[in-house]
Write a protein that holds these residues in place. Sequence first.
Motif, PDB file in Angstrom:
ATOM      1  N   UNK A   1      61.831 -34.778 -11.391  1.00 29.77           N
ATOM      2  CA  UNK A   1      62.211 -36.190 -11.317  1.00 29.77           C
ATOM      3  C   UNK A   1      62.367 -36.842 -12.687  1.00 29.77           C
ATOM      4  N   UNK A   2      62.196 -36.073 -13.766  1.00 28.29           N
ATOM      5  CA  UNK A   2      62.471 -36.680 -15.074  1.00 28.29           C
ATOM      6  C   UNK A   2      62.943 -35.622 -16.066  1.00 28.29           C
ATOM      7  N   UNK A   3      63.868 -36.045 -16.894  1.00 35.64           N
ATOM      8  CA  UNK A   3      64.327 -35.180 -17.982  1.00 35.64           C
ATOM      9  C   UNK A   3      64.348 -36.023 -19.242  1.00 35.64           C
ATOM     10  N   UNK A   4      64.425 -35.349 -20.370  1.00 32.39           N
ATOM     11  CA  UNK A   4      64.367 -36.051 -21.643  1.00 32.39           C
ATOM     12  C   UNK A   4      65.725 -35.944 -22.314  1.00 32.39           C
ATOM     13  N   UNK A   5      66.313 -37.081 -22.669  1.00 24.77           N
ATOM     14  CA  UNK A   5      67.630 -37.080 -23.294  1.00 24.77           C
ATOM     15  C   UNK A   5      67.493 -36.726 -24.778  1.00 24.77           C
ATOM     16  N   UNK A   6      68.035 -35.572 -25.191  1.00 24.96           N
ATOM     17  CA  UNK A   6      67.852 -35.163 -26.591  1.00 24.96           C
ATOM     18  C   UNK A   6      69.100 -35.357 -27.454  1.00 24.96           C
ATOM     19  N   UNK A   7      70.273 -35.409 -26.824  1.00 26.38           N
ATOM     20  CA  UNK A   7      71.492 -35.706 -27.589  1.00 26.38           C
ATOM     21  C   UNK A   7      72.293 -36.740 -26.801  1.00 26.38           C
ATOM     22  N   UNK A   8      72.732 -37.774 -27.494  1.00 24.22           N
ATOM     23  CA  UNK A   8      73.545 -38.801 -26.848  1.00 24.22           C
ATOM     24  C   UNK A   8      74.648 -39.207 -27.811  1.00 24.22           C
ATOM     25  N   UNK A   9      75.881 -38.831 -27.490  1.00 23.01           N
ATOM     26  CA  UNK A   9      76.975 -39.186 -28.412  1.00 23.01           C
ATOM     27  C   UNK A   9      77.845 -40.301 -27.823  1.00 23.01           C
ATOM     28  N   UNK A  10      77.327 -40.966 -26.795  1.00 21.44           N
ATOM     29  CA  UNK A  10      78.122 -42.019 -26.155  1.00 21.44           C
ATOM     30  C   UNK A  10      78.195 -43.241 -27.066  1.00 21.44           C
ATOM     31  N   UNK A  11      79.409 -43.682 -27.419  1.00 20.88           N
ATOM     32  CA  UNK A  11      79.520 -44.885 -28.271  1.00 20.88           C
ATOM     33  C   UNK A  11      79.232 -46.143 -27.449  1.00 20.88           C
ATOM     34  N   UNK A  12      78.786 -47.202 -28.106  1.00 20.41           N
ATOM     35  CA  UNK A  12      78.502 -48.443 -27.391  1.00 20.41           C
ATOM     36  C   UNK A  12      79.759 -48.971 -26.717  1.00 20.41           C
ATOM     37  N   UNK A  13      80.866 -48.826 -27.414  1.00 21.64           N
ATOM     38  CA  UNK A  13      82.146 -49.205 -26.822  1.00 21.64           C
ATOM     39  C   UNK A  13      82.921 -47.926 -26.494  1.00 21.64           C
ATOM     40  N   UNK A  14      83.165 -47.682 -25.192  1.00 22.89           N
ATOM     41  CA  UNK A  14      83.802 -46.424 -24.795  1.00 22.89           C
ATOM     42  C   UNK A  14      85.233 -46.271 -25.332  1.00 22.89           C
ATOM     43  N   UNK A  15      85.820 -47.386 -25.796  1.00 21.88           N
ATOM     44  CA  UNK A  15      87.157 -47.270 -26.372  1.00 21.88           C
ATOM     45  C   UNK A  15      87.118 -46.549 -27.719  1.00 21.88           C
ATOM     46  N   UNK A  16      85.924 -46.459 -28.287  1.00 25.12           N
ATOM     47  CA  UNK A  16      85.789 -45.775 -29.582  1.00 25.12           C
ATOM     48  C   UNK A  16      85.481 -44.294 -29.417  1.00 25.12           C
ATOM     49  N   UNK A  17      85.502 -43.820 -28.182  1.00 31.11           N
ATOM     50  CA  UNK A  17      85.172 -42.413 -27.924  1.00 31.11           C
ATOM     51  C   UNK A  17      86.223 -41.488 -28.538  1.00 31.11           C
ATOM     52  N   UNK A  18      85.783 -40.579 -29.404  1.00 30.45           N
ATOM     53  CA  UNK A  18      86.744 -39.672 -30.046  1.00 30.45           C
ATOM     54  C   UNK A  18      86.484 -38.209 -29.713  1.00 30.45           C
ATOM     55  N   UNK A  19      85.278 -37.880 -29.242  1.00 33.69           N
ATOM     56  CA  UNK A  19      85.012 -36.470 -28.932  1.00 33.69           C
ATOM     57  C   UNK A  19      84.018 -36.355 -27.785  1.00 33.69           C
ATOM     58  N   UNK A  20      84.037 -35.189 -27.134  1.00 35.71           N
ATOM     59  CA  UNK A  20      83.075 -34.930 -26.056  1.00 35.71           C
ATOM     60  C   UNK A  20      82.391 -33.590 -26.314  1.00 35.71           C
ATOM     61  N   UNK A  21      81.220 -33.420 -25.698  1.00 35.96           N
ATOM     62  CA  UNK A  21      80.485 -32.157 -25.791  1.00 35.96           C
ATOM     63  C   UNK A  21      81.139 -31.160 -24.833  1.00 35.96           C
ATOM     64  N   UNK A  22      81.403 -29.951 -25.306  1.00 37.78           N
ATOM     65  CA  UNK A  22      82.081 -28.969 -24.447  1.00 37.78           C
ATOM     66  C   UNK A  22      81.164 -27.832 -24.005  1.00 37.78           C
ATOM     67  N   UNK A  23      80.134 -27.511 -24.800  1.00 39.31           N
ATOM     68  CA  UNK A  23      79.209 -26.432 -24.426  1.00 39.31           C
ATOM     69  C   UNK A  23      77.931 -26.590 -25.240  1.00 39.31           C
ATOM     70  N   UNK A  24      76.817 -26.111 -24.691  1.00 40.30           N
ATOM     71  CA  UNK A  24      75.544 -26.201 -25.405  1.00 40.30           C
ATOM     72  C   UNK A  24      74.687 -24.992 -25.064  1.00 40.30           C
ATOM     73  N   UNK A  25      73.903 -24.532 -26.024  1.00 39.38           N
ATOM     74  CA  UNK A  25      73.062 -23.360 -25.775  1.00 39.38           C
ATOM     75  C   UNK A  25      71.832 -23.365 -26.676  1.00 39.38           C
ATOM     76  N   UNK A  26      70.720 -22.897 -26.126  1.00 42.40           N
ATOM     77  CA  UNK A  26      69.498 -22.714 -26.906  1.00 42.40           C
ATOM     78  C   UNK A  26      69.579 -21.430 -27.724  1.00 42.40           C
TER      79      UNK A  26
END
Length: 443
Positions: free
Chosen positions: A206-231
């Motif tokens: 019921x809970x997870x911890x957010x460790x990376x957040x690249x969301x801009x405050x204004x979504x119009x400024x969004x220039x990239x997205x996360x495509x893959x992640x690995x430990x």
Amino acid sequence: MAGNGDIQWCFSQVKGTLEDDVTEADIISCVEFNHDGDLLATGDKGGRVVIFQRDPVSKNSIPRRGEYNVYSTFQSHEPEFDYLKSLEIEEKINKIRWLKRKNPAHFLLSTNDKTIKLWKVSERDKRVEGYNTKEENGTIRDPACITSLRVPTIKPMELMVEASPRRIFANAHTYHINSISVNSDQETYLSADDLRINLWHLEITDQSFNIVDIKPTNMEELTEVITAAEFHPAECNVLVYSSSKGTIRLCDMRSAALCDQHSKLFEEPEDPTNRSFFSEIISSISDVKLSNSGRYMISRDYLSVKVWDLQMETKPIECYPVHEYLRSKLCSLYENDCIFDKFECCWSGNDSAIMTGSYNNFFRVFDRATKRDLTLEAARDIAKPKTLLKPRKVCTGGKRKKDEISVDCLDFNKKILHTAWHPSENVVAVAATNNLFLFQDKL
């Protein structure tokens, strides 16, 4: 494992129907060997997980064979509807990850766009008979009729493989989940969507911890997205994630709880001579995989696979073109949306070779020592085990040699996006639409 460039690959088996009318639900969407390679899981667009088990005879035969039989099939995800956003959530399995085995049961994580599930796969070959309060068929006995006490006995029965959902990790992602990765501590795992990476404990749903957040405050400024992640395979505090801008960031969870500041940034400067309208799209990284040793990583973009040394951020140490002949076709690939295909890549068990897919049911194997590469085809016409695979060649213009195929004749509907390499042997699994092909080295 010898250097893989000198390997001759041969056909082992193919799973799945060979009819031409493929239903969307049967298309394989992920392939994953477990840690000892005895099990192989596939997920499909219909939300099903099929687990294949290595045939014990084929494992111990001389020469050994890489043959797998269906072990268990279960429905992992169902289609859902998000009423708040009026969005349908597909049942398609995006990723499967195995946990290391701790007891006779097997555990795996599977995810669709929104919900991750932990499955336990266990065997039952015994049953209890002779209950006092109920009959063998399960009906409850009338207590007045019980005149003597029975001692229950354990009887052998036909082997049953049961898959049961142990945990459901939901409601933590606003965007589509593209990656899950189990940490080397085997207690935590990450899940990544377009803009965020969450850290979970396998025991806490019921809970997870957010460790990376690249969301801009204004979504119009969004220039990239996360495509893959690995430990990292050995250091439980290190993870990497790739982006649509062609960069890979390495984060160390010891330096800060929120890993918005990366420790390392891997990026290859763009060659200005190759600059075109499509440069940004084809530089997006569709997959990133750390090597089994933990020293290197590979990244797959649209046209190539690059090998990076984790100690060197400035440029990759090796670069292998996958289908350079498509560079002149980018315009039509953009029009038919193929340019957005997300090809995965994988390491051989000893990190000496790399495999990734292409179009026309071709897949590519690159040997890092000899720098030799092979183009092989997952084709249905080779239905005989031990048939040697003939290397394929694509010609781009001029006269076509006998064994070559013209770039204009490639079938872009047949694509190999998902591949997996056995952790300790030269056995590979290749997903071609609704068929799973297994190939092995010719010993």
